[in-house]
Each structure stands twice: as structure tokens, then as C-alpha cells.
Design a protein around this motif. Structure first.
Motif, PDB file in Angstrom:
ATOM      1  N   VAL A  69       0.868  -1.243  -0.072  1.00 19.06           N
ATOM      2  CA  VAL A  69       0.031   0.218   0.078  1.00 19.06           C
ATOM      3  C   VAL A  69       1.028   1.303   0.100  1.00 19.06           C
ATOM      4  CG1 VAL A  69      -1.893   1.397   1.158  1.00 19.06           C
ATOM      5  CG2 VAL A  69      -1.709  -1.324   1.214  1.00 19.06           C
ATOM      6  N   THR A  70       1.960   1.289   0.702  1.00 16.99           N
ATOM      7  CA  THR A  70       2.954   2.300   0.590  1.00 16.99           C
ATOM      8  C   THR A  70       3.455   2.508  -0.538  1.00 16.99           C
ATOM      9  OG1 THR A  70       3.485   1.925   3.172  1.00 16.99           O
ATOM     10  CG2 THR A  70       4.803   3.053   1.940  1.00 16.99           C
ATOM     11  N   SER A  71       3.877   1.521  -1.428  1.00 10.03           N
ATOM     12  CA  SER A  71       4.314   1.570  -2.739  1.00 10.03           C
ATOM     13  C   SER A  71       3.258   2.265  -3.678  1.00 10.03           C
ATOM     14  CB  SER A  71       4.901   0.343  -3.331  1.00 10.03           C
ATOM     15  OG  SER A  71       3.568  -0.677  -3.453  1.00 10.03           O
ATOM     16  N   TRP A  72       1.838   2.045  -3.459  1.00 12.31           N
ATOM     17  CA  TRP A  72       0.837   2.616  -4.337  1.00 12.31           C
ATOM     18  C   TRP A  72       0.824   3.929  -3.820  1.00 12.31           C
ATOM     19  CZ3 TRP A  72      -3.518  -1.162  -2.332  1.00 12.31           C
ATOM     20  CH2 TRP A  72      -3.375  -2.483  -2.921  1.00 12.31           C
ATOM     21  N   LEU A  73       0.864   4.546  -2.826  1.00 13.26           N
ATOM     22  CA  LEU A  73       0.625   5.704  -2.329  1.00 13.26           C
ATOM     23  C   LEU A  73       2.113   6.671  -2.848  1.00 13.26           C
ATOM     24  CD1 LEU A  73      -0.832   5.532   1.224  1.00 13.26           C
ATOM     25  CD2 LEU A  73      -2.180   5.988  -0.858  1.00 13.26           C
ATOM     26  N   SER A  74       3.188   5.823  -2.852  1.00 16.09           N
ATOM     27  CA  SER A  74       4.254   6.647  -3.234  1.00 16.09           C
ATOM     28  C   SER A  74       4.282   7.019  -4.872  1.00 16.09           C
ATOM     29  CB  SER A  74       5.692   5.710  -3.172  1.00 16.09           C
ATOM     30  OG  SER A  74       5.409   4.610  -3.856  1.00 16.09           O
ATOM     31  N   GLU A  75       3.329   6.474  -5.569  1.00 17.90           N
ATOM     32  CA  GLU A  75       3.371   6.868  -7.002  1.00 17.90           C
ATOM     33  C   GLU A  75       2.325   7.868  -6.886  1.00 17.90           C
ATOM     34  OE1 GLU A  75       2.510   3.982  -9.883  1.00 17.90           O
ATOM     35  OE2 GLU A  75       4.175   2.671  -9.443  1.00 17.90           O
ATOM     36  N   ALA A  76       1.468   7.985  -5.769  1.00 17.66           N
ATOM     37  CA  ALA A  76       0.363   9.042  -5.941  1.00 17.66           C
ATOM     38  C   ALA A  76       0.417  10.272  -5.333  1.00 17.66           C
ATOM     39  CB  ALA A  76      -0.810   8.543  -5.411  1.00 17.66           C
ATOM     40  N   LEU A  77       1.263  10.221  -3.847  1.00 24.03           N
ATOM     41  CA  LEU A  77       1.596  11.500  -3.003  1.00 24.03           C
ATOM     42  C   LEU A  77       3.004  12.044  -3.076  1.00 24.03           C
ATOM     43  CD1 LEU A  77      -0.515  10.173  -0.350  1.00 24.03           C
ATOM     44  CD2 LEU A  77      -1.258  11.746  -2.033  1.00 24.03           C
ATOM     45  N   PRO A  78       3.100  13.304  -2.832  1.00 24.40           N
ATOM     46  CA  PRO A  78       4.689  13.596  -2.851  1.00 24.40           C
ATOM     47  C   PRO A  78       5.269  13.765  -1.426  1.00 24.40           C
ATOM     48  CG  PRO A  78       3.131  15.806  -3.131  1.00 24.40           C
ATOM     49  CD  PRO A  78       2.271  14.392  -2.963  1.00 24.40           C
ATOM     50  N   GLY A  79       6.353  13.741  -1.420  1.00 24.95           N
ATOM     51  CA  GLY A  79       7.205  14.038  -0.009  1.00 24.95           C
ATOM     52  C   GLY A  79       7.157  12.377   0.500  1.00 24.95           C
ATOM     53  N   GLU A  80       7.573  12.512   1.854  1.00 28.41           N
ATOM     54  CA  GLU A  80       7.973  11.220   2.421  1.00 28.41           C
ATOM     55  C   GLU A  80       6.707  10.858   3.147  1.00 28.41           C
ATOM     56  OE1 GLU A  80      10.718   9.791   6.313  1.00 28.41           O
ATOM     57  OE2 GLU A  80      10.665  11.822   5.578  1.00 28.41           O
TER      58      GLU A  80
END
Length: 725
Positions: free
Chosen positions: A522-533
Motif C-alpha cells: 500500500v505504501t508503494s501505491w501511495l508513493s506513486e500518488a503522493l509527494p514527499g515522505e
């Protein structure tokens, strides 16, 4: 500005990390103080300034990079001791450079910040906080996210230590006996702490500098932790370091920023919540990593700073930097010695250069096969979230001057750069191609460059945009460094909010994803969607972010096998659904996506931004009107009496208003509203896309007819769907 300070350069060390320079307190009748600095080469050196020349008191051998340097508290017996952190280890040095302490933690991550109070040593590495009592490791605990900075305070009527922590994505918290007792959210994202020297040891109060450039105060009183913003961060660089400077006027908060600027703010010791008074500002051209105040080169206080590339300089009163004042304090023998020293240094460098040149020529003529390994260009880079106009900022900082940058992207992209470089775009050879190739030619001596990027409007993007940037230095050897940026699909969501913000009445849409996936996925999904850490993976993760332009919210709550995303922005829900579907298809997972679209979500979301929408419309109208008035060739120097004969009062007001370079975001708002309508028609099975209705919506938005926009958005109902991927 009220202070007349001027720069004086002292010496150069290696690349430095934030908070790696400290000024030692003066223990005898001498006024001038020594200072210690640690660099990326692992060298810790203590220096003093004598006759305007740096004199090394002690210098350690190279080793692992030094990431933090701290001193003992002034009221403690270890006030003359220096503590340097490198890797997961901390060493204590005396004033003569002898190691009297070595502490190795069990954490594999690098220590990024630490604090010393009495015989207590607090170390922060990643998410772990380690407490050493009498410099022996005693306890440690883990926080929800990465620790950015820490300050320690004595508990009242107790020997315990209370910690003030800055936690990434969470704000600030108080830790007592290994537990977080109270926590509060700070939207600006604080990064550095500065504790006033005049407060009582048991009183928790500290200034903070934030990533958006703002400065505020954190206070803890009667079990209530609160923060107050004192300086707005608009147009200012992110804060990298903070310190204190005292003179005859009072105590000043010194702020060093990523854009290379330094500010001195006068504080009120009687009430720290009072507005800070800007007394001095200076710009050096490269990021400031450490800053503090003291008597270094003279008997009067000055500001001492280090830059990213390792330059150490002071800001001293201008009257002390005149040639007559400097030469009068330096004996003739010292001047002759200095000249001889410089001549010997130049001769040594010339000989070393000649030897390296001969060595290179011999290797090139050698018949033996060997690899030539050029040195790696040590460049720092980071990508910020989108502003109101959709621009994302890539910050590139180099210790050596830059010559050129080459930018390649396989998607259409809008590019801009700051005044330090000249941007040139190369048109694609194929007219139907969407590739982009750009070059940036830097000015002489440029070490810091900002590149603004945003995706072109009205282009369909099914995955995040990948940008390749090749950085070429100005000096030899001519080697380049490659950086890869992935522009997220939801770049506006980079401001952090607290969980209580969801309690405000909002019409939320929801996506519920179930299946055989982990928290890391899920973190990898959000890394493509959201900026920053993003927050570190845990058993359960919750966080909320806000849209910088629309002020809509995105709530993410997920654990193993289940993820729930809520937002009052229907386009956010539609984009997240597509992102998750694409990621799942690539990895071959099976999931169920259940999404619920609330009734009148678009209309209620428009009610939130209606006021800002009208404001931006008026700004756009005034901007267009002023451009039209310029075409009349009116002379701004003449009196308005001549123009009053044919200009109305509103036109005169617009003409007299000052020029602003701020770009209006009205077009971006119109684009977002139109995307709401398209995404609603895409997610709803009962509502079909109507080109005629879309044209009416487009004209209503262009003319700022809010009633017509609301009437279109309120025609829709509530829908719930289940999709299997």
C-alpha cells in the motif's frame, strides 16, 4: 536593515550536514571563543581565530561522516566537552581533542540529531530515540515516524528528563519516561528546534523553523502542548538550522535557510509569543547548514555560519572589517608569516597538480588494461510538492559550480528555472511525439538551482511521470550525475493535517480496498500518488493530507489486507482508483475495490472553495484590465488629473495598484472543477457525460457564475459500486 554586518571568510572544510558547527563557551578571562565543526569526511576540528587567521587547536583523522555536533549544557560540568555523532556511534572530546567517551547504539540507522543535558545523552536515529544515563545506554523507544530534532528539559521536582520531539508528518510531541504523553500537529512541517537560553530548565518552550520557511513557537503549559506561527513562510526558503545571537540590543534568533539566506530576528524575553522583529538579512548563494553567534574573530559578537560545500564565514560589524582596523591589530611579523604561508601553499598545490597530471598521462599511455573511475559528484537533490499553480520544485545543490543540466521526459511537461540558469527547449523530431528534451546553462559559480516542473494540462496520464536530469559540473573531470524524479499523480497533496480535521462537516467519498496485500505494498501505491515522505510501514497506518489549492482532504487508513481512502474531492478518489488498479495489474494481485460516492459531494466541495474561486476571478480580471490599460501608453509619472477625464475610478485604482509577479490560479481552478464533472460521469453509472452540459459548466466557470455551477453539481445522486481487479 538596522544592523550593518559584513562577511569575512575564515576557512573551508568538507561537505557539512545540518547542526554540525558549535561555538565553545569561554571559560577564562579571554573573550574570543573557539568553535568546532564536523564534516562528511569524518573530520572534527576545533579552530580559533588569531590575527584574522584560523588556528587549528585539534583535528581528528577522517572516518565516517559526522552528522551532528553538540555541546554539554552551560550549567554542567561537561560544558567544555564536544560530542560528535557519526553513524550509530557518538564520541566525546575534550578541549584538547582527547576522546573520553564512546557510545555505540544498537540501532543500525544513522544518528541525525542528539541532545546533551547534564549526564544524559539523547540520540535520535530514524524512528528510534535512545536515552543514555551517565553516558551508558539505558532505555530506547520507537516513535510513529522519523525524528527530525529533539530538545531535552528537566522534569519539575524530579530527576527525569522530558523530551520535546519533532516527528515527521506528525508535528511535535512530549516524551516522558519513554512514552508520548501529549502530541500536537503543526501544518507547516517543523524541522529544527532552538531553545531560548533564558528559560528555566524545567520550562518547555522552543522556537521552531519549518520546511515551508515559517518560524513559530512551541510551548507546554498545564499539560497542554500548543504551537503558534510567528513568521509566515511565504516566499522564504525552508529552514535548515537555527541558533542564537546576542548583542547590546538583546537576544536574536538566527535562521539559516536552504536558499542561502540568513535572518536575525529580535525576540522578547518577557514574552516569546510576541512578533519577531527582523533586524538583518544576508544572502550567500548556497544552503546554510549550521549557524550560531559568539565572539570569534574579535571581542564583539558576530554570526558564524557554515554552508553545504563547507565554507565557514562570519558576519561581523562593518567597522571592524576596514583595512585600517584589521592591519592595526596585526603585527608586521604576522603579516610576513602569513604571506610566506600563502606562497608555500600555492607552491604545494602547483606541485600536487603537476604530479596528478603526470600520473594521468602515464596511465593513458600504459598498455595494461585498467578502469578509470571518476569521482562521484556529491550533489543533494529533493522534490517539493505542488504549489497552487501546479508547479513542483526540484532543488539541486552542488559543492562545486555547475555548468549544464540536461532534462529528458517521455511526457509533455512544462519547465521553468530560476535566474541562475537559462532554459532551452528542444522541439521533438516527430510532431506526434510527447518527449521533451531541455538544457539549462548555468551562470558562472552557480551551486544551487531550482527547476519548476508540472504536467501539461488536458493530457491523460495513467502513471507518474519520470524525469531524468543529468548534472554536469563546470570543472574537470567532465563527468555527469544522473538523477531520476518521479512526479506523483496527486502532487497537490503534500500538506499534513491532524486526524481531528476529518471531524469538520465534509461530504466524503470513500474507496475500500480488500485483498491479499501488505502494508508495504500500500505504501508503494501511495508513493506513486503522493509527494514527499510517507509514514513508515507499521501494523496500522493513519494520516491525513490537504490539497494546497482546493483545501480538500485525503485520509489514508490501511493495514494488512484492508485499505480505506476518504476524500471530499471526487477527482482524488477517481485518480486513486486508477493508480491502485494499475499497480495491482503490474504485480498480478487480486483485490476488490469498493467505492462510495456521496450525494452532492461536488456541490459541497465547491461551497468550500467558492470564496477563493471568486477572489481568484477578480484577480484575473484586474490583471487582464491592467494589461489592457498598458496598451493605452499611459504615463505613470503624470498626475491622475489627465487620466480622470477618460478613466473611471475602478480603472484608476487598478492602474495605480503595484505590479505583482504572482500568477493567478484561476485557470487551474477552472481545470479542477471541469475534472470533477468528468470524474463524476466516469464513476457514476446513472449519469452520462453530456457535452452540452459540459459547455454550460465551462462558460459558467469562466464567467464566475457560481449559482449555475452549483445547479449542475447538485443534479447527481449517491452511488456505490464494487469492482474486482
Amino acid at each position: 536593515m538596522e544592523y550593518d554586518l559584513s562577511r569575512i571568510d575564515y576557512t573551508i572544510c568538507g561537505i557539512t550536514y545540518p547542526d554540525s558547527l558549535k561555538i565553545l563557551p569561554s571559560l577564562d578571562e579571554k573573550v574570543q571563543q573557539k568553535f568546532v565543526v564536523g564534516d562528511k569526511n569524518g573530520v572534527l576540528q576545533c579552530l580559533a581565530i588569531k590575527d584574522e587567521e584560523p588556528v587549528v587547536q585539534f583535528k581528528t583523522l577522517p572516518g565516517r561522516p559526522i552528522t551532528s555536533v553538540q555541546l554539554g549544557c552551560s550549567s554542567d560540568s561537561h560544558a567544555d566537552k564536544t560530542f560528535a555523532a557519526s553513524g550509530n556511534e557518538v564520541k566525546g572530546y575534550t578541549r584538547k581533542g582527547k576522546v573520553f567517551l564512546t557510545v555505540s547504539t544498537l540501532v543500525a540507522e544513522t544518528i541525525t540529531s542528539m541532545c546533551v543535558i547534564g549526564n544524559d545523552l539523547i540520540l535520535c536515529s530514524g524512528r528510534t530515540v535512545t536515552h543514555c544515563k551517565d553516558f551508558n545506554e539505558m532505555t530506547s523507544f520507537t516513535c510513529e515516524d522519523r525524528i527530525l530534532d529533539v530538545a531535552a528539559f528537566n522534569a519539575p521536582n524530579s530527576t527525569r528528563i522530558r523530551l520535546l520531539l519533532l516527528i515527521a508528518n506528525k508535528g511535535t510531541a512530549i516524551a516522558d519516561n519513554g512514552h508520548l504523553t501529549v502530541q500536537t500537529h503543526i501544518n507547516s512541517g517543523p524541522s529544527r528546534l532552538a531553545v531560548p537560553k533564558s528559560i528555566r530548565p524545567s520550562e518547555i518552550c522552543a522556537f521552531y523553523g519549518a520546511a515551508n520557511g515559517s518560524i513559530g513557537l512551541i510551548s507546554y503549559n498545564k499539560s497542554e502542548l500548543k504551537s503558534k506561527c510567528l513568521v509566515d513562510g511565504q516566499g522564504l526558503g525552508s529552514v535548515m538550522c537555527v541558533g542564537w545571537y546576542s548583542n547590546h540590543v538583546g537576544a536574536h534568533l538566527i535562521v539559516g535557510r536552504h536558499d542561502g539566506s540568513i535572518q536575525l530576528y529580535l525576540t522578547n524575553p518577557q514574552n516569546y509569543e510576541d512578533k519577531l522583529q527582523l533586524k538583518y538579512s544576508y544572502f550567500c548563494g548556497e544552503p546554510i547548514t549550521s549557524i550560531c553567534g559568539g565572539c570569534i574573530g574579535s571581542d564583539e559578537p558576530e554570526v558564524l555560519a557554515t554552508t553545504f560545500s563547507g565554507r565557514i564565514f562570519g558576519l561581523r560589524p562593518r567597522r571592524l572589517l576596514s583595512t585600517a582596523a584589521i592591519l592595526s591589530n596585526i603585527p608586521a611579523e604576522a603579516l610576513a608569516t602569513r604571506r610566506l604561508k600563502l606562497e608555500n601553499e600555492v607552491a604545494r598545490l602547483e606541485k600536487q597538480t603537476a604530479n596528478e597530471r603526470d600520473k594521468y598521462q602515464k596511465n593513458t599511455r600504459s598498455l595494461q588494461s585498467s578502469l578509470s573511475v571518476p569521482p562521484l559528484l556529491d550533489v543533494q537533490y529533493e522534490l517539493e510538492g505542488a504549489t497552487k499553480n501546479g508547479w513542483q520544485e526540484a532543488r539541486i545543490t552542488s559543492p562545486v559550480p555547475l555548468d549544464m543540466l540536461f532534462i529528458y521526459c517521455n511526457n509533455k511537461l512544462d519547465l521553468e528555472t530560476d535566474s541562475a540558469g537559462v532554459l532551452s527547449l528542444c522541439p521533438p523530431q516527430n510532431e506526434k511525439s510527447s518527449d521533451i528534451l531541455a538544457t539549462i546553462r548555468c551562470q558562472t559559480g552557480t551551486r544551487r538551482l531550482w527547476i519548476h516542473m508540472r504536467s501539461t494540462k488536458n493530457t491523460t496520464i495513467i502513471e507518474n511521470i519520470k524525469v531524468l536530469i543529468y548534472v554536469l559540473p563546470a570543472g574537470a573531470p567532465r563527468v555527469s550525475r544522473l538523477f531520476k524524479f518521479c512526479l506523483p499523480m496527486l502532487p497537490f497533496y503534500w500538506q499534513h493535517e491532524n486526524q481531528e480535521s476529518l471531524n469538520i462537516r465534509r461530504c466524503l467519498c470513500e474507496i475500500h480496498v480488500t485483498g491479499t496485500f501488505s502494508v508495504v505494498e500500500v505504501t508503494s501505491w501511495l508513493s506513486e500518488a503522493l509527494p514527499g515522505e510517507l509514514p513508515r510501514p507499521a501494523n496500522s497506518v493513519k494520516f491525513v493530507r490537504s490539497h494546497t489549492l482546493l483545501n480538500t482532504l485525503l485520509s489514508c487508513e490501511y493495514e494488512r489486507g484492508s485499505a480505506i481512502f476518504k476524500s471530499d474531492n471526487i477527482s482524488t478518489i477517481a485518480d486513486l482508483k486508477d493508480i491502485i488498479s494499475n499497480c495491482v495489474v503490474r504485480k498480478g494481485l487480486k483485490i476488490n475495490i469498493n467505492y462510495d460516492i456521496s450525494e452532492n459531494c461536488c456541490a459541497e466541495a465547491f461551497d468550500i472553495i467558492e470564496e477563493s474561486f471568486i477572489t481568484e476571478y477578480k484577480k484575473r480580471q484586474e490583471k487582464n484590465l491592467k494589461e489592457s490599460l498598458r496598451m493605452l501608453d499611459l504615463d505613470s509619472s503624470i498626475e491622475n488629473s489627465e487620466a480622470k477625464s477618460f478613466l473611471c475610478s475602478d480603472y484608476l485604482r487598478v492602474w495605480a495598484s503595484p505590479d505583482t509577479s504572482d500568477e493567478t490560479c484561476f485557470e487551474q481552478l477552472v481545470y479542477e472543477m471541469e475534472k470533477w464533472y468528468k470524474d463524476w460521469c466516469k464513476l457514476s453509472s446513472n449519469t452520462q457525460f453530456s457535452s452540452s452540459e459540459f459547455k454550460v459548466l465551462h462558460q459558467s466557470l469562466k464567467n464566475c457564475d457560481t449559482m449555475a455551477v452549483k445547479s449542475i453539481f447538485r443534479r447527481n445522486g449517491s452511488m456505490e459500486f464494487v469492482e474486482k481487479v
